[in-house]
Design a protein around this motif. Structure first.
Motif, mmCIF file in Angstrom:
data_model
loop_
_atom_site.group_PDB
_atom_site.id
_atom_site.type_symbol
_atom_site.label_atom_id
_atom_site.label_comp_id
_atom_site.label_asym_id
_atom_site.label_seq_id
_atom_site.Cartn_x
_atom_site.Cartn_y
_atom_site.Cartn_z
ATOM 1 N N LEU A 49 18.955 -50.201 -3.706
ATOM 2 C CA LEU A 49 18.647 -50.687 -4.919
ATOM 3 C C LEU A 49 16.673 -50.928 -4.838
ATOM 4 O O LEU A 49 16.157 -50.193 -3.197
ATOM 5 C CB LEU A 49 18.080 -51.980 -4.138
ATOM 6 N N PRO A 50 16.340 -50.663 -5.879
ATOM 7 C CA PRO A 50 15.070 -50.577 -5.743
ATOM 8 C C PRO A 50 14.273 -52.165 -5.496
ATOM 9 O O PRO A 50 14.434 -53.086 -5.821
ATOM 10 C CB PRO A 50 14.733 -50.558 -7.639
ATOM 11 N N ARG A 51 13.326 -51.843 -5.705
ATOM 12 C CA ARG A 51 12.145 -52.384 -5.109
ATOM 13 C C ARG A 51 12.096 -54.317 -5.885
ATOM 14 O O ARG A 51 11.907 -54.553 -5.719
ATOM 15 C CB ARG A 51 10.336 -51.891 -4.786
ATOM 16 N N TRP A 52 11.545 -53.166 -7.536
ATOM 17 C CA TRP A 52 11.872 -54.930 -7.999
ATOM 18 C C TRP A 52 13.525 -55.953 -8.268
ATOM 19 O O TRP A 52 13.115 -56.577 -8.593
ATOM 20 C CB TRP A 52 12.032 -53.790 -10.505
ATOM 21 N N ALA A 53 14.444 -54.940 -7.567
ATOM 22 C CA ALA A 53 15.274 -55.288 -7.816
ATOM 23 C C ALA A 53 15.856 -56.683 -6.376
ATOM 24 O O ALA A 53 16.656 -57.444 -6.229
ATOM 25 C CB ALA A 53 16.952 -55.140 -7.391
ATOM 26 N N ARG A 54 14.825 -56.123 -5.449
ATOM 27 C CA ARG A 54 14.591 -56.566 -4.058
ATOM 28 C C ARG A 54 14.529 -58.067 -3.700
ATOM 29 O O ARG A 54 14.948 -58.971 -3.124
ATOM 30 C CB ARG A 54 14.543 -55.594 -2.678
ATOM 31 N N GLY A 55 13.246 -58.175 -4.534
ATOM 32 C CA GLY A 55 12.431 -59.401 -4.323
ATOM 33 C C GLY A 55 12.841 -60.291 -4.165
ATOM 34 O O GLY A 55 13.498 -61.413 -3.608
ATOM 35 N N PRO A 56 14.015 -60.318 -5.720
ATOM 36 C CA PRO A 56 13.951 -61.461 -6.587
ATOM 37 C C PRO A 56 15.312 -61.739 -5.732
ATOM 38 O O PRO A 56 15.723 -63.417 -5.171
ATOM 39 C CB PRO A 56 14.483 -61.419 -8.432
ATOM 40 N N LEU A 57 16.413 -61.464 -4.916
ATOM 41 C CA LEU A 57 17.313 -61.839 -4.122
ATOM 42 C C LEU A 57 17.003 -62.039 -2.446
ATOM 43 O O LEU A 57 17.865 -61.706 -1.987
ATOM 44 C CB LEU A 57 18.066 -60.641 -4.750
ATOM 45 N N ARG A 58 15.566 -61.845 -2.442
ATOM 46 C CA ARG A 58 14.817 -61.936 -1.282
ATOM 47 C C ARG A 58 15.240 -61.292 -0.095
ATOM 48 O O ARG A 58 15.975 -61.443 0.835
ATOM 49 C CB ARG A 58 15.048 -63.341 -0.634
ATOM 50 N N LEU A 59 15.671 -59.663 -0.155
ATOM 51 C CA LEU A 59 16.483 -58.800 0.433
ATOM 52 C C LEU A 59 14.885 -57.757 1.330
ATOM 53 O O LEU A 59 13.658 -57.481 -0.044
ATOM 54 C CB LEU A 59 17.030 -57.924 -0.518
ATOM 55 N N PRO A 60 14.902 -57.535 2.082
ATOM 56 C CA PRO A 60 13.609 -57.292 2.884
ATOM 57 C C PRO A 60 13.378 -55.576 2.240
ATOM 58 O O PRO A 60 14.455 -54.458 1.880
ATOM 59 C CB PRO A 60 13.693 -57.001 4.307
ATOM 60 N N TYR A 61 11.988 -54.852 2.045
ATOM 61 C CA TYR A 61 11.844 -53.860 2.344
ATOM 62 C C TYR A 61 10.811 -53.154 3.507
ATOM 63 O O TYR A 61 9.910 -53.882 3.346
ATOM 64 C CB TYR A 61 10.884 -53.444 0.755
ATOM 65 N N LEU A 62 11.454 -52.401 4.480
ATOM 66 C CA LEU A 62 11.667 -52.327 5.589
ATOM 67 C C LEU A 62 11.130 -50.376 5.341
ATOM 68 O O LEU A 62 12.224 -50.360 5.933
ATOM 69 C CB LEU A 62 11.979 -52.591 6.568
ATOM 70 N N PRO A 63 10.418 -49.275 5.070
ATOM 71 C CA PRO A 63 10.765 -47.602 4.401
ATOM 72 C C PRO A 63 11.312 -47.666 6.167
ATOM 73 O O PRO A 63 11.523 -46.479 5.692
ATOM 74 C CB PRO A 63 9.302 -47.799 3.573
ATOM 75 N N PHE A 64 10.029 -47.890 7.039
ATOM 76 C CA PHE A 64 10.040 -46.768 8.439
ATOM 77 C C PHE A 64 11.155 -47.329 8.727
ATOM 78 O O PHE A 64 12.250 -46.212 9.007
ATOM 79 C CB PHE A 64 9.279 -47.081 8.474
ATOM 80 N N VAL A 65 11.497 -48.336 8.985
ATOM 81 C CA VAL A 65 13.050 -48.930 9.830
ATOM 82 C C VAL A 65 14.500 -48.829 8.973
ATOM 83 O O VAL A 65 15.129 -47.591 9.409
ATOM 84 C CB VAL A 65 13.549 -50.648 9.752
ATOM 85 N N GLU A 66 13.867 -48.379 7.171
ATOM 86 C CA GLU A 66 15.143 -47.621 6.631
ATOM 87 C C GLU A 66 15.561 -46.262 6.315
ATOM 88 O O GLU A 66 16.059 -45.818 6.859
ATOM 89 C CB GLU A 66 14.917 -48.149 4.841
ATOM 90 N N GLU A 67 14.226 -45.462 7.044
ATOM 91 C CA GLU A 67 14.435 -44.039 7.565
ATOM 92 C C GLU A 67 14.525 -43.665 7.910
ATOM 93 O O GLU A 67 15.659 -42.613 8.444
ATOM 94 C CB GLU A 67 12.581 -43.186 6.716
#
Length: 308
Positions: free
Chosen positions: A250-268
């Motif tokens: 998902l793009p970052r702009w879609a995650r915030g409204p859905l309260r989904l985290p953005y953790l780039p190091f963990v994701e990569e």
């Protein structure tokens, strides 16, 4: 050996059992009969062998792409209200998945006649879906603007999932070809002027941004899809990997409204490698069995005799 890993007793049986369970989940009780009809019926098809849509829709990356599409589509309040009121995603989530997967298979791989019938059924169902959002806005599933959003979010999701998790990612021109192939199905469903390349798809998605927001219904759907799936406990750990992989798409702009985290190091470092491993496992499990090996040919001097 079909597994590609010779010398491990019982591995083919494990592959067959896992593949059968996955197929039953996504295709339903009529799956075997539908598969024969879709792939073996004679007749012309919308998309011939080698078309990009066959590559994308035939890959296990579709599992992550489908989940990503549902999350992204939920950000349009009218689309989400229609799904909440009419789709049965809570009461019959597997039935909804099976109907969607069958439609994709028919329009991608089936005969043109079968594809036209599938599209007609969907259009008839859309005409019956009308209502109001919780805040009083009217919606209709056959609204061309709403159809365009659902299509754009779906195609973008399948494309991005294949680019990251597909067995053989395509060249840029082929991904443009995928968008063009998908546009043919969208036009048949009533989408006006669907995008036909990646640039057009990106522009179309951007045009919807002012209409998007996360309603309570959207956040509730995200919690259901990601945290409370209707699965036995043994299946939840691999599903959690799939869900995390879908979120990273998902793009970052879609995650915030859905309260989904953005953790780039963990994701990569963790989520993406785990997603690739899971997708390879699904692909392995659902691959058709290898054809039986031909019987050995007699030697030049004639058939072997016992004891020679």
């Amino acid at each position: 050996m079909a597994t590609g890993i010779p010398g491990i007793p019982g591995l083919e049986a494990v592959r067959h059992r896992l593949g059968a369970e996955l197929f039953a989940r996504v295709a339903g009780p009529e799956g075997p009969a539908n598969r024969i009809r879709i792939h073996e019926s004679p007749g012309s098809r919308w998309f011939g062998p080698g078309r990009p849509i066959r590559t994308v829709h035939g890959d296990a990356a579709m599992f992550a792409g489908g989940l990503r599409a549902l999350l992204l589509q939920s950000l349009h309040p009218l689309a989400m209200a229609a799904v909440a009121a009419h789709s049965g995603y809570r009461g019959d989530p597997w039935g909804r998945l099976q109907r969607t997967s069958t439609f994709l298979a028919v329009t991608t791989f089936g005969t043109a006649e079968d594809a036209h019938r599938a599209v007609a059924r969907v259009r008839a169902a859309h005409r019956r879906v009308r209502g109001r959002t919780p805040d009083g806005q009217e919606y209709a599933a056959c609204d061309p603007r709403l159809l365009g959003w659902v299509h754009a979010a779906e195609v973008d999701s399948f494309l991005r999932a294949h680019r990251r998790y597909g067995a053989r990612p395509l060249e840029e021109a082929a991904y443009d070809g995928y968008v063009a192939d998908a546009a043919r199905v969208a036009a048949a469903l009533g989408v006006p002027d669907p995008p036909t390349d990646q640039a057009g798809l990106a522009a179309r998605l951007e045009s919807y941004r002012p209409e998007l927001r996360a309603t309570a219904q959207a956040r509730d759907a995200a919690r259901f899809l990601l945290l409370r799936p209707p699965l036995p406990w043994a299946a939840r750990p691999p599903y959690a990997v799939l869900a995390a992989g879908a979120v990273t798409l998902l793009p970052r702009w879609a995650r915030g409204p859905l309260r989904l985290p953005y953790l780039p190091f963990v994701e990569e470092a963790a989520v993406r490698p785990a997603g690739r491993t899971l997708t390879r496992t699904i692909r392995w499990a659902m691959a058709p069995p290898a054809p039986p090996a031909p019987p050995p040919r007699p030697s030049a001097g004639g058939a072997e005799r016992p004891g020679r």
